[in-house]
Design a protein around this motif. Structure first.
Motif, PDB file in Angstrom:
ATOM      1  N   GLU A   1       7.237  44.756 130.167  1.00 62.05           N
ATOM      2  CA  GLU A   1       8.184  45.767 130.649  1.00 62.05           C
ATOM      3  C   GLU A   1       9.179  45.167 131.620  1.00 62.05           C
ATOM      4  OE1 GLU A   1       5.967  49.049 132.128  1.00 62.05           O
ATOM      5  OE2 GLU A   1       6.026  50.072 130.190  1.00 62.05           O
ATOM      6  N   GLN A   2       8.684  44.246 132.453  1.00 63.28           N
ATOM      7  CA  GLN A   2       9.588  43.678 133.450  1.00 63.28           C
ATOM      8  C   GLN A   2      10.678  42.833 132.807  1.00 63.28           C
ATOM      9  OE1 GLN A   2       8.306  40.752 136.408  1.00 63.28           O
ATOM     10  NE2 GLN A   2       8.681  42.297 137.956  1.00 63.28           N
ATOM     11  N   THR A   3      10.367  42.213 131.655  1.00 61.58           N
ATOM     12  CA  THR A   3      11.386  41.398 131.013  1.00 61.58           C
ATOM     13  C   THR A   3      12.316  42.235 130.160  1.00 61.58           C
ATOM     14  OG1 THR A   3       9.801  41.011 129.269  1.00 61.58           O
ATOM     15  CG2 THR A   3       9.989  39.324 130.956  1.00 61.58           C
ATOM     16  N   GLY A   4      12.071  43.523 130.070  1.00 56.39           N
ATOM     17  CA  GLY A   4      13.014  44.406 129.381  1.00 56.39           C
ATOM     18  C   GLY A   4      12.974  44.329 127.868  1.00 56.39           C
ATOM     19  N   THR A   5      11.858  43.874 127.311  1.00 60.66           N
ATOM     20  CA  THR A   5      11.744  43.885 125.848  1.00 60.66           C
ATOM     21  C   THR A   5      10.802  45.024 125.440  1.00 60.66           C
ATOM     22  OG1 THR A   5      10.288  42.043 126.300  1.00 60.66           O
ATOM     23  CG2 THR A   5      12.284  41.548 125.120  1.00 60.66           C
ATOM     24  N   ALA A   6      10.777  45.292 124.147  1.00 62.92           N
ATOM     25  CA  ALA A   6      10.012  46.449 123.692  1.00 62.92           C
ATOM     26  C   ALA A   6       8.521  46.145 123.712  1.00 62.92           C
ATOM     27  CB  ALA A   6      10.434  46.811 122.278  1.00 62.92           C
ATOM     28  N   LEU A   7       7.773  47.029 124.345  1.00 64.35           N
ATOM     29  CA  LEU A   7       6.340  46.784 124.524  1.00 64.35           C
ATOM     30  C   LEU A   7       5.551  47.051 123.249  1.00 64.35           C
ATOM     31  CD1 LEU A   7       3.978  46.139 126.360  1.00 64.35           C
ATOM     32  CD2 LEU A   7       3.953  48.512 127.073  1.00 64.35           C
ATOM     33  N   ALA A   8       5.862  48.195 122.589  1.00 70.51           N
ATOM     34  CA  ALA A   8       5.046  48.605 121.448  1.00 70.51           C
ATOM     35  C   ALA A   8       5.103  47.563 120.337  1.00 70.51           C
ATOM     36  CB  ALA A   8       5.501  49.951 120.932  1.00 70.51           C
ATOM     37  N   GLU A   9       6.296  46.997 120.120  1.00 69.67           N
ATOM     38  CA  GLU A   9       6.407  45.986 119.063  1.00 69.67           C
ATOM     39  C   GLU A   9       5.583  44.754 119.410  1.00 69.67           C
ATOM     40  OE1 GLU A   9      10.576  45.291 118.508  1.00 69.67           O
ATOM     41  OE2 GLU A   9      10.868  47.447 118.267  1.00 69.67           O
ATOM     42  N   PHE A  10       5.628  44.399 120.698  1.00 64.49           N
ATOM     43  CA  PHE A  10       4.838  43.243 121.127  1.00 64.49           C
ATOM     44  C   PHE A  10       3.363  43.466 120.834  1.00 64.49           C
ATOM     45  CE2 PHE A  10       2.277  41.106 124.343  1.00 64.49           C
ATOM     46  CZ  PHE A  10       2.727  39.807 124.193  1.00 64.49           C
ATOM     47  N   VAL A  11       2.894  44.670 121.196  1.00 61.38           N
ATOM     48  CA  VAL A  11       1.476  44.977 120.964  1.00 61.38           C
ATOM     49  C   VAL A  11       1.170  44.944 119.474  1.00 61.38           C
ATOM     50  CG1 VAL A  11      -0.284  46.743 121.215  1.00 61.38           C
ATOM     51  CG2 VAL A  11       1.266  46.293 123.083  1.00 61.38           C
TER      52      VAL A  11
END
Lengths: 489, 510
Positions: free
Chosen positions: B103-113
């Motif tokens: 979240e801190q790097t501003g990328t999408a979390l759900a896709e990462f997961v």
């Protein structure tokens, strides 16, 4: 019974780390409780029984053959008592305004638990765990609260001790495997069955490991650095207790597990002892720093223990035990006194210090105690140092006459360097750089006084030390060693 | 083949844990599409929940009487259960760590997961596959998701560099591996399941064929890349340094464990004829990994790079268990991987925590941390000391078990080398502890001077706290109370038919 000696200081360490205030009080209370429990154990100890007492025995991890076996006998009990006493002395003599008190006192208590574990462990792997456990607290104690070059000294200590631990582990693994054992329980019968060449190999590895810790020449170089850089209470623990881990290990494991190989190695070990004794003494003469001088005297005095262990007669073992206790008390006293001198004068250089014994503006009580301590260390009759050294020479002479005579030169040299120290720093006129000293408080005198009283008391009544260990030693060495027999012929 | 017979042969219940992960993965993809970023954090908690369910399903599969499934393509024997559990656990902890980081790097979390779950799925299948096609597909699932995760910080050039390097080296090593197993296919006369291959090769040639050795070498090259054994490690430090830290945590534990599972299964089952050769190669890999990993780690200034080299060295220790090939040897491997999971993930959780608060990763920036954040200092110190093998922490027991197993099997040289290199490793782990604990307040680094006050109530921080605490507690207690873990490790080996057969063959040879 014995677990209390491990659990109380360990819990105390956590308590001291977490409780926000009164850390020093907590630590002293815990240390006193440990002393109290040790005294209780001393009263309950059955003197006529040579075997392990108060034994505790649980299987810990089957797959590793590790079991939690504790026990105490005549070899370990005096050292456990020494550890309890000196831990309290170290806590008491610590600076009241020390930085980060919570970490400091909890590390000291942890150290106490680990050292007790080493003396009590009856399982080789448990011994090793306790031996390694002591490493990190002591490293931090030197590295955080030490002198100018503390980082260097602490790292050097760490590397040497870690290496010594690895060697000891290798020897234990080797013994368990070659002996065909599935556990690490201390079992003298295990090594008996091995061929002598394998015994010698294992003994050599083990000796190298303990020799680094003890320390013996040429593995001693970490010791002067660590001692000089560590603060006074830590030096007390280091010299008083931690060096004894190695000598205890030699008596318990090297001699206890490999008696046959030990007989073969003994003549060479006695030569090694001479080298260590003389080298330590000669180096001590050359020192200008009082603390470094005391440190080198430790190298020299630990050599005597190796000589006595090499002789391996019941008398020489008793002598080694007395020397361990005596060195623990005397070197602790000397480090405490040097610590007071340094704190008041801000120097330990014997070329700068002069006339400290001056009754009005000097430190007469500290000076007098110093004279007593130095006399004890040099083996003047009436003090425990004399008894220890005399017994060592008396018992080793029939077996290694030449080596013993050469070691006796070491005692002469001890007198030389300590006389130099006393003469330069304490006699004469109070010199200009050390005028206007702060008065020494009673708090600073007590620990050294208590230890000095013990030194004199045991000097007059050495039987109070030997009575604990004699039955055990007699049982360990029930057969007269081969070397004695050959000399008698 | 009638339907009932087919169902028994398929025995699809064995992949229930994977099924749960797959459903979770689909749920996250769909949920993310429908609700968007607003529930991304809840979706990651959902993913952790799914992984925990999968773990429960795995526990229920323990001692499965019918492990073989999909007509011999997949096996759910205790060994595969243990390795799948390690992969699942590492993925769950990694998700806990990554929430605030991503979240801190501003990328999408759900896709990462979602990508992480795909990698987990690949790793799980890899741990149990017993057939060449299955092995390759799951290996690629794991690898490709790993490349994606490595490059996930798309605005960070170092992350891009890491992803490209990893992709290029990974692709070529996959190709080499594929060539190796294609040789196996040919040599065995067109078999694909591992046991049939072993039988086919034994039947085709009585003596040792050159083709088999070539196939062995190529296969090992592919596996060694996955477990980053020296000299196939060159990608590791760069990728570790550039990738997002949670990804590194997963790569160093989950992906590595899957690699070891593959190594054991493939080498033990398919290459019994050349057992001496592959033992020899792995001995060399272990020696090189331990020496190079530990020595080069001494000189590192970046924490992640240091942990990268340390993980190379740790893999070297694990390989000892494989080389000696006895029952205790394999058990010690499994035990060590479990312990390594806790301590390494704990260490990475601490590194993430520090990076989130200060934005730096240099070891010298840790100096004086004790004054500002005692909890982080304690956790990181415990995890690092455990990696260094200081008793009574978990790592010590892991190491001593490997040494004990190795010593009993007569691998003195390896064990002595491991002893010496672990003394070396104490030095560099302790260097970090020294930075944090020993330094005076006036030697404090600038970033630590401006260290923000600890606030666990920020979004995503709670889960990171849970991950750190789990690592800390497991590392300090898993050693002292390690009997259950020992039992699991020993049972996983003694109840796995394939390992038993191999152990017995070795005993028979001796």
């Amino acid at each position: 019974m014995l677990s209390i000696l491990l659990v109380v200081p360990a819990v105390g360490a956590i308590l001291a780390a977490c409780w926000p205030s009164h850390t020093r009080t907590i630590a002293s209370t815990i240390a006193l409780a440990v002393i109290g429990w040790t005294v209780f154990l001393l009263t309950q100890f059955d003197l006529s029984n040579p075997a392990m007492q108060f034994a505790e025995n649980f299987t810990w991890i089957d797959a590793l053959g590790l079991s939690y076996r504790l026990g105490v006998d005549g070899l370990s009990l005096p050292l456990v008592a020494l550890n309890s006493l000196l831990t309290w002395v170290a806590i008491y003599s610590s600076n009241e305004q020390i930085e980060r008190p919570r970490l400091y006192y909890s590390l000291i208590l942890l150290l106490n638990a680990a050292v007790s574990g080493v003396f009590l462990a009856q399982d080789l792997l448990l011994f090793f765990i306790a031996y390694e456990l002591e490493l990190i607290p002591l490293y931090l104690l030197i590295a955080i609260w030490g002198g100018q070059k503390r980082a260097y000294a602490a790292t050097k200590f760490l590397i040497y001790t870690a290496l010594s631990g690895a060697l000891i582990l290798a020897a234990f693994l080797g013994l368990a495997w070659l002996g065909g054992s599935n556990s690490f329980i201390y079992n003298p019968a295990l090594a008996h069955a091995l061929p002598v060449s394998q015994q010698l190999l294992l003994l050599g590895t083990l000796l190298l490991g303990f020799g680094i810790k003890m320390p013996l020449f040429p593995f001693h170089t970490w010791l002067p650095d660590a001692h000089v850089e560590a603060s006074t209470p830590i030096s007390v623990l280091l010299a008083g207790v931690l060096l004894k881990l190695a000598t205890y290990g030699i008596l318990r494991f090297c001699v206890g597990l490999f008696p046959d190989a030990w007989q073969i190695a003994a003549p060479w070990l006695s030569v090694w002892a001479i080298v260590s004794v003389l080298y330590g003494a000669l180096m001590a003469i050359a020192q200008k720093d009082m603390k470094k001088m005391v440190a080198y005297s430790s190298v020299s005095h630990m050599g005597y223990i190796l000589l006595a262990a090499a002789a391996s007669t019941p008398l020489s073992f008793s002598a080694a035990m007395i020397q361990m206790v005596s060195h623990g008390l005397i070197s602790a006293t000397l480090f405490l006194l040097v610590g007071v001198v340094y704190q008041k004068t801000k120097t330990r250089d014997i070329n700068i210090l002069e006339g400290l014994l001056n009754p009005e503006r000097g430190m007469p009580v500290i000076g007098s105690l110093m004279v007593v301590g130095v006399m004890a260390s040099a083996g003047i009759p009436g003090m425990v140092g004399f008894v220890a050294e005399f017994l060592i020479f008396r018992s080793s002479f029939p077996i290694f006459p030449v080596q013993t005579l050469l070691c006796m030169v070491g005692t002469g040299l001890t007198a030389v360097y300590y006389l130099l120290l006393i003469n330069k720093a304490f006699f004469g006129r109070l010199s200009a750089p050390v005028q206007n000293l702060e008065a020494v408080t009673w708090r600073e005198r007590y620990p050294a006084m208590i230890l000095t009283i013990a030194v004199v008391l045991f000097g007059l009544q050495p039987g109070w030390i030997t009575r604990w260990s004699e039955p055990t030693i007699a049982a360990t060495l029930h057969q007269p060693p081969a070397v004695v027999a050959s000399v008698a012929k | 083949m009638d339907f009932n017979n087919l169902v028994t042969q398929l025995n699809a219940g064995t992949i229930l844990p994977e099924g749960i992960v797959l459903i979770t993965l689909l749920g996250i993809l769909v949920g993310d599409l429908i609700f968007g970023r607003s529930i991304a954090r809840n979706l990651s908690y959902f993913a952790v929940g799914g992984l925990v369910c999968s773990l429960v399903a795995l526990i229920l599969q323990w001692d499965n009487p019918q492990p073989v499934s999909f007509i011999g393509a997949y096996s759910s024997d205790p060994l595969s259960v243990v390795f799948r559990a390690i992969v699942v656990l590492s993925a769950a902890v990694t998700i806990l760590m990554s929430i605030s980081y991503v979240e801190q790097t501003g990328t999408a979390l759900a896709e990462f997961v979602a990508i992480l779950l795909t990698a987990t799925l690949g790793g799980m299948f890899l741990s149990g596959s017993t057939e060449l096609v299955m092995i390759f597909v799951s290996l690629e699932t794991l690898s490709i998701s790993s490349y994606l995760m490595t490059g996930y910080m798309k605005r960070d050039p170092r992350s891009n560099e890491a992803a490209l390097k990893y992709l290029l080296i990974g692709a070529s090593s996959s190709a080499v591996f594929l060539y190796g197993i294609s040789l196996l296919y040919g040599l065995s006369g067109g078999e694909t399941t591992l046991e049939a291959i072993a039988r086919g090769i034994a039947g085709a040639s009585g003596s040792l064929s050159l083709g088999l050795v070539v196939s062995l070498v190529f296969t090992i090259a592919g596996i060694a890349f996955k477990i980053s054994a020296v000299p196939f490690h060159q990608w590791t430090p760069d990728v570790y340094e550039g990738s997002p830290t949670p990804v590194v945590a997963f790569l160093s534990v989950g992906s590595k464990a899957a690699g070891f599972a593959l190594a054991i299964r493939l080498l033990v089952t398919a290459f019994p004829q050349v057992i001496e050769q592959w033992h020899f190669v792995f001995t060399a890999l272990a020696i090189l990994s331990m020496v190079l990993g530990n020595v080069v780690a001494l000189a590192q200034t970046s924490m992640k790079r240091m942990l990268g080299y340390s993980s190379i060295a740790q893999a070297g220790f694990v390989m000892i268990g494989m080389v000696i090939g006895t029952e205790t040897g394999y058990a010690s491997m499994v035990f060590y991987l479990f312990v390594y999971l806790f301590m390494n993930l704990g260490a990475f959780a601490c590194v993430i925590l520090f990076t989130l608060r200060t934005g730096t990763d240099r070891i010298s920036d840790y100096s004086g941390l004790y004054q500002k954040d005692p909890f982080l200092t304690l956790s990181l110190s415990i995890c690092l000391l455990s990696l260094g093998g200081i008793p009574p922490l978990a790592g010590f027991f892991g190491k001593i078990y490997i040494f004990w197993a190795g010593w009993k099997a007569g691998a003195y040289g390896l064990v002595l080398l491991a002893l010496v290199t672990s003394v070396v490793s104490i030095y560099y782990y302790l260097r970090v502890v020294k930075m944090m604990v020993v330094k005076e307040p006036n030697e404090m680094s600038d970033v630590v001077k401006n260290y923000p006050a600890t606030n666990w109530n920020l979004p995503g921080m709670r889960s990171l706290q849970v991950a750190t605490l789990a690592g800390l507690i497991a590392t300090s207690l898993a050693g002292i109370l390690s009997n259950p873990l020992f039992t699991i490790a020993n049972d996983s080996v003694s109840n796995t038919p394939m390992l038993q057969a191999s152990v017995q063959r070795q005993v028979a040879v001796k």
